[in-house]
Design an enzyme around this catalytic site. Structure first.
Site, short mmCIF file in Angstrom:
data_model
loop_
_atom_site.label_atom_id
_atom_site.label_comp_id
_atom_site.label_asym_id
_atom_site.label_seq_id
_atom_site.Cartn_x
_atom_site.Cartn_y
_atom_site.Cartn_z
N ARG A 1 46.67 54.25 37.24
CA ARG A 1 46.18 55.57 36.52
C ARG A 1 47.29 56.52 37.15
NH1 ARG A 1 39.52 54.18 37.62
NH2 ARG A 1 39.48 52.88 36.60
N LYS B 1 36.16 41.77 31.20
CA LYS B 1 35.94 42.29 32.45
C LYS B 1 34.63 43.05 31.81
CE LYS B 1 37.97 46.40 32.94
NZ LYS B 1 38.94 47.03 33.66
N GLU C 1 43.79 44.00 42.51
CA GLU C 1 44.30 44.63 41.34
C GLU C 1 44.71 45.92 41.92
OE1 GLU C 1 41.65 46.55 36.94
OE2 GLU C 1 41.23 44.52 38.42
#
Length: 211
Positions: free
Chosen positions: A45, A128, A41
């Site tokens: 950011r 998640k 993943e």
């Protein structure tokens, strides 16, 4: 497509990485794949996020997902890049709906029973649990799992190698987001052999829970 995604979702330890220079992505993917990883993943950011995702997909050795998806625009751009799954820090019905229309797996973040119910109402079966440590850790997730037996979980956030076994011991946990395996600083320092070795060690330590 990786063995993980043939099952319809990521499984096992999923390295969650933040990359500042997209040129590091191919080396990172190779190191992880050679150490047994099947998925990664890559978060959005940094400004390099999308280019890193494209470079990782081009390498062709891992199932590549995108993290920190907070808008439908992010989702559509990620799907155009070729990702196999998208991960969000929270739940948004419009992202879940768009992902279903586009045929890509969306894994929204949840921290409460209300959010799990909202996700289920949008036909989301894998969520998640985030931020896992701050949201109550293993005891909190175990409680949610008991109440929602039809939901699968991928805890992420503040998890260390020391407590990953406890998360994986919960029957409905199918994967753990492992940000400790490839810290941003190690990627920036090109310490890919160390990252690969850390992945191999961590996976070996929980192999009995992944079979």
């Amino acid at each position: 497509m990786s063995n993980a995604m043939r099952q319809g979702h990521p499984v096992g330890l999923i390295p969650v990485v933040t990359i500042d220079d997209y040129r590091y992505a191919p080396q990172l993917v190779r190191a992880l794949a050679e150490s047994g990883a099947t998925s990664i993943e890559i978060t959005l950011r940094t400004p390099a996020g999308f280019r890193a995702i494209e470079a990782a997909i081009e390498e062709g050795m891992l199932s590549v997902g995108v993290g920190t998806v907070t808008t439908v625009e992010d989702l559509r751009r990620s799907v155009d890049a070729g990702v196999e799954f998208v991960v969000s820090p929270g739940f948004r019905a419009d992202i879940a709906d768009a992902a279903r229309e586009l045929g890509v797996l969306a894994i929204p973040g949840v921290a409460t029973a209300t959010e799990v119910m909202m996700a289920a109402a949008s036909q989301v079966k894998l969520v998640k649990f985030f931020p896992a440590a701050a949201a109550g850790g293993v005891p909190a997730l175990r409680s949610l799992a008991e109440v929602f037996p039809d939901t699968k979980f991928m805890p992420t956030g503040g998890i260390s190698a020391d407590d990953v076994r406890a998360y994986l011991a919960i029957d409905s946990v199918v994967a753990v987001g492992a940000s400790w395996l490839a810290p941003r600083a190690m990627i920036a320092e090109s310490r890919f052999a160390e990252i690969g070795a850390a992945y191999a060690r961590s996976t070996a330590s929980v192999a009995d829970l992944l079979s």
